[in-house]
Write a protein that holds these residues in place. Structure first.
Motif, PDB file in Angstrom:
ATOM      1  N   GLU A 172      33.307  44.153  34.761  1.00 14.55           N
ATOM      2  CA  GLU A 172      32.040  44.518  34.781  1.00 14.55           C
ATOM      3  C   GLU A 172      31.115  44.154  35.822  1.00 14.55           C
ATOM      4  O   GLU A 172      30.218  45.072  36.264  1.00 14.55           O
ATOM      5  CB  GLU A 172      31.243  44.176  33.487  1.00 14.55           C
ATOM      6  N   LYS A 173      31.235  43.059  36.521  1.00 18.79           N
ATOM      7  CA  LYS A 173      30.367  42.838  37.527  1.00 18.79           C
ATOM      8  C   LYS A 173      30.826  43.026  38.961  1.00 18.79           C
ATOM      9  O   LYS A 173      30.026  43.139  39.573  1.00 18.79           O
ATOM     10  CB  LYS A 173      30.412  41.105  37.419  1.00 18.79           C
ATOM     11  N   ASP A 174      32.246  43.418  38.964  1.00 19.52           N
ATOM     12  CA  ASP A 174      32.682  43.564  40.537  1.00 19.52           C
ATOM     13  C   ASP A 174      32.724  45.361  40.775  1.00 19.52           C
ATOM     14  O   ASP A 174      32.495  46.216  39.704  1.00 19.52           O
ATOM     15  CB  ASP A 174      34.032  43.038  40.588  1.00 19.52           C
ATOM     16  N   TRP A 175      33.163  45.491  41.941  1.00 21.56           N
ATOM     17  CA  TRP A 175      33.397  46.973  42.175  1.00 21.56           C
ATOM     18  C   TRP A 175      34.694  46.954  43.239  1.00 21.56           C
ATOM     19  O   TRP A 175      34.615  46.272  44.279  1.00 21.56           O
ATOM     20  CB  TRP A 175      31.945  47.814  42.744  1.00 21.56           C
ATOM     21  N   SER A 176      35.415  47.919  43.178  1.00 20.63           N
ATOM     22  CA  SER A 176      36.591  47.934  43.979  1.00 20.63           C
ATOM     23  C   SER A 176      36.088  49.034  45.142  1.00 20.63           C
ATOM     24  O   SER A 176      36.345  50.224  44.870  1.00 20.63           O
ATOM     25  CB  SER A 176      37.777  48.364  43.386  1.00 20.63           C
ATOM     26  N   PHE A 177      35.858  48.352  46.191  1.00 15.55           N
ATOM     27  CA  PHE A 177      35.622  49.216  47.534  1.00 15.55           C
ATOM     28  C   PHE A 177      37.063  49.612  48.215  1.00 15.55           C
ATOM     29  O   PHE A 177      37.689  49.097  48.269  1.00 15.55           O
ATOM     30  CB  PHE A 177      34.750  48.522  48.521  1.00 15.55           C
ATOM     31  N   ILE A 178      36.600  50.900  48.870  1.00 12.42           N
ATOM     32  CA  ILE A 178      37.853  51.313  49.621  1.00 12.42           C
ATOM     33  C   ILE A 178      37.584  50.573  51.073  1.00 12.42           C
ATOM     34  O   ILE A 178      36.409  51.009  51.687  1.00 12.42           O
ATOM     35  CB  ILE A 178      37.735  52.724  49.786  1.00 12.42           C
ATOM     36  N   GLU A 179      38.325  49.949  51.478  1.00 13.16           N
ATOM     37  CA  GLU A 179      38.037  49.349  53.020  1.00 13.16           C
ATOM     38  C   GLU A 179      38.227  50.271  54.025  1.00 13.16           C
ATOM     39  O   GLU A 179      37.667  51.041  54.156  1.00 13.16           O
ATOM     40  CB  GLU A 179      38.486  48.066  52.799  1.00 13.16           C
ATOM     41  N   GLU A 180      39.250  49.946  54.731  1.00 16.88           N
ATOM     42  CA  GLU A 180      39.826  50.684  55.786  1.00 16.88           C
ATOM     43  C   GLU A 180      40.805  51.746  55.512  1.00 16.88           C
ATOM     44  O   GLU A 180      41.774  51.702  54.719  1.00 16.88           O
ATOM     45  CB  GLU A 180      40.360  49.813  57.156  1.00 16.88           C
ATOM     46  N   THR A 181      40.598  53.206  55.678  1.00 17.88           N
ATOM     47  CA  THR A 181      41.596  54.281  55.200  1.00 17.88           C
ATOM     48  C   THR A 181      41.646  55.390  56.254  1.00 17.88           C
ATOM     49  O   THR A 181      40.384  55.822  56.817  1.00 17.88           O
ATOM     50  CB  THR A 181      41.136  54.603  53.669  1.00 17.88           C
ATOM     51  N   ASN A 182      42.815  55.815  56.471  1.00 16.40           N
ATOM     52  CA  ASN A 182      42.652  56.953  57.277  1.00 16.40           C
ATOM     53  C   ASN A 182      43.161  58.295  56.352  1.00 16.40           C
ATOM     54  O   ASN A 182      43.551  59.332  56.794  1.00 16.40           O
ATOM     55  CB  ASN A 182      43.715  56.963  58.327  1.00 16.40           C
TER      56      ASN A 182
END
Lengths: 265, 211
Positions: free
Chosen positions: A51-61
């Motif tokens: 609940e407290k976190d978030w999954s970010f997309i970091e580097e992507t092409n």
């Protein structure tokens, strides 16, 4: 994935690896593609489902990101963005409140006194007279219900007009006029915008077009033409127009009488 | 005066509710189309109906009014783009869907500011459109994972929810009634495996796996 690998990844994500485990983990990450993929997926699971976190997309092409960027940059979306801003502005305008009758009565008396003193006890410049008699909020909305897409530009134009942003409103109204030639209010919106922007000759042409049209509201053109002349300080011409309004009992003939007496005093 | 539908028979109640659901779906479609068409008059209705709830939520969760305005606008744009891409239909109400998107976007924003402390340069360089695109895919991934978590057994769901909340194994043992931490570990392992299979076998995962 084995239970051992799973425990190792879990310890990494919870930052509880010992030094030797950390070394082993780093080596495995550098050499084992399949393990690295598992780590990335586990991290996504952890961050997404906590609940407290978030999954970010970091580097992507990823091409998917490029496609989406194009949609977010598109003109269509800019239009939606603009409509959202207009809607928000409207939404955040102060709401009308229901007032007690006694307050309304007191306010009405105060307004009557103010209007009386304004109309009968003071001398006005032509600009003040124009400001006193022009009532843009009295214009009937030119938007016809149920015409969805066709009225979109008109809605935007009227919103700018109501915010007194005549510079933005005018080009929108002019653009939609060819498809709305039977709409008398639209001529008036255009003429008032032109007057406010000191484009007096253009305003006169717009009002002449309305006056010469077959529209039921064509007569309104005379009243606004008289105000145009008041604003542009052509008082002789203004008187002439007002007399036409009074003689034919056109739209606003009572106000025309009042205004004429002020101009002649 | 009581409304007419209070008096309807049991079978008619079903009809009433199915009519209500139909109405909710129609309203959802109207709002989605209003966003795509840029119809500000209908968008005002979306604000009237929903903004106060979102504002309250953001204010209660470390945000200000400007944050709430920003999140609400971003959420409307996200929904517009999704509708443009997929012409989806909302199964719940438009309001519930919008609120979920706002909640997730605010959760993202809060975590973004956490990251900013350590990684400010990277964050600053991202354009608004790129950030919106990344948010779009992150939201999609989040929805897929949550949807799949909802498809596994109740027992697995409970144990994994505790696990992802980083609850110590000893506490999971206590709240689930398993015999030992080892048993819980094995259970977590199996449930996670099932969840992973469900996620990876969904078509929607194809476009997300490269991220």
């Amino acid at each position: 994935m084995s239970l051992e690998e799973d425990i190792l990844i879990e310890k990494h994500l919870k930052e509880t690896l010992s030094k030797s485990e950390e070394k082993y983990f780093s080596e495995k990450m550098a050499t084992d593609n399949s393990f690295r993929e598992k780590v990335i997926f586990e991290k996504q699971l952890f961050e997404t489902l906590s609940e407290k976190d978030w999954s970010f997309i970091e580097e992507t092409n990823s091409k998917e990101v490029e496609t989406l960027e194009c949609i977010f940059k598109s003109d269509d979306l800019k239009k939606t963005k603009e409509a959202i801003s207009i809607a928000y502005e409207e939404y955040s305008k102060p709401k009308k409140k229901v007032l007690k009758l006694s307050y309304i009565a007191a306010a009405s008396v105060a307004i009557l006194i103010a209007v009386y003193s304004l109309l009968y006890t003071t001398n006005y410049s032509h600009n003040e007279l124009y400001a006193l008699y022009i009532q843009p909020n009295e214009l009937r909305s030119s938007i016809i219900r149920g015409e969805g897409n066709k009225t979109k530009d008109l809605t935007i134009g009227e919103t700018y007009f109501n915010h007194k942003d005549y510079g933005k409103a005018l080009p929108i109204f002019v653009k939609v006029l060819p498809n709305n030639k039977n709409n008398a209010s639209l001529y008036l919106y255009i003429a008032i915008s032109q007057i406010e922007l000191s484009k007096y000759n253009e305003a006169q042409a717009t009002l002449d077009n309305l006056i010469n049209s077959d529209l039921i509201d064509a007569e309104k053109g005379y009243w606004y033409k008289s105000l145009l002349f008041v604003k542009s300080n052509k008082l002789q011409e203004a008187r002439k127009q007002l007399k036409v309004v009074i003689k034919n009992t056109y739209f606003k003939h009572k106000e025309a009488k009042e205004l004429l007496s002020k101009l002649e005093s | 005066m009581c409304k007419k539908w209070y008096y309807v028979t049991h079978s008619n109640i079903k009809v009433y509710f199915s009519a209500s659901i139909k109405k909710i779906k129609i309203m959802g479609d109207i709002f989605l189309k209003a966003l795509v068409d840029g119809d500000s008059r209908k968008i005002i209705l979306i604000y009237n109906k929903n903004f106060s709830f979102v504002k309250k939520f953001v204010l209660q969760n470390k945000g200000g009014i400007a944050d709430a305005e920003d999140i609400f606008q971003k959420a409307l744009l996200q929904i517009t783009v999704r509708y443009k891409k997929e012409e989806f239909q909302i199964n719940t109400s438009f309001s519930a869907y919008l609120f979920t998107v706002c909640k997730n976007l605010w959760r993202r924003e809060l975590n973004k500011s956490k990251n900013k402390v350590t990684n400010s340069e990277v964050i600053e360089l991202v354009s608004e459109e790129r950030d919106n695109s990344l948010a779009y895919l992150e939201l999609e991934r989040q929805e897929l994972f949550v949807e799949k978590l909802g498809e596994i057994s109740e027992n697995c769901k409970k144990i994994l929810t505790l696990f992802f909340a980083k609850t110590p194994y000893s506490e999971i043992v206590e709240s689930t009634g398993y015999n030992s931490e080892t048993v819980v570990r094995q259970r977590v392992f199996k449930c996670k495996k099932k969840l992973t299979e469900l996620i990876k076998s969904d078509v929607k995962y194809n476009s997300l796996k490269e991220l």
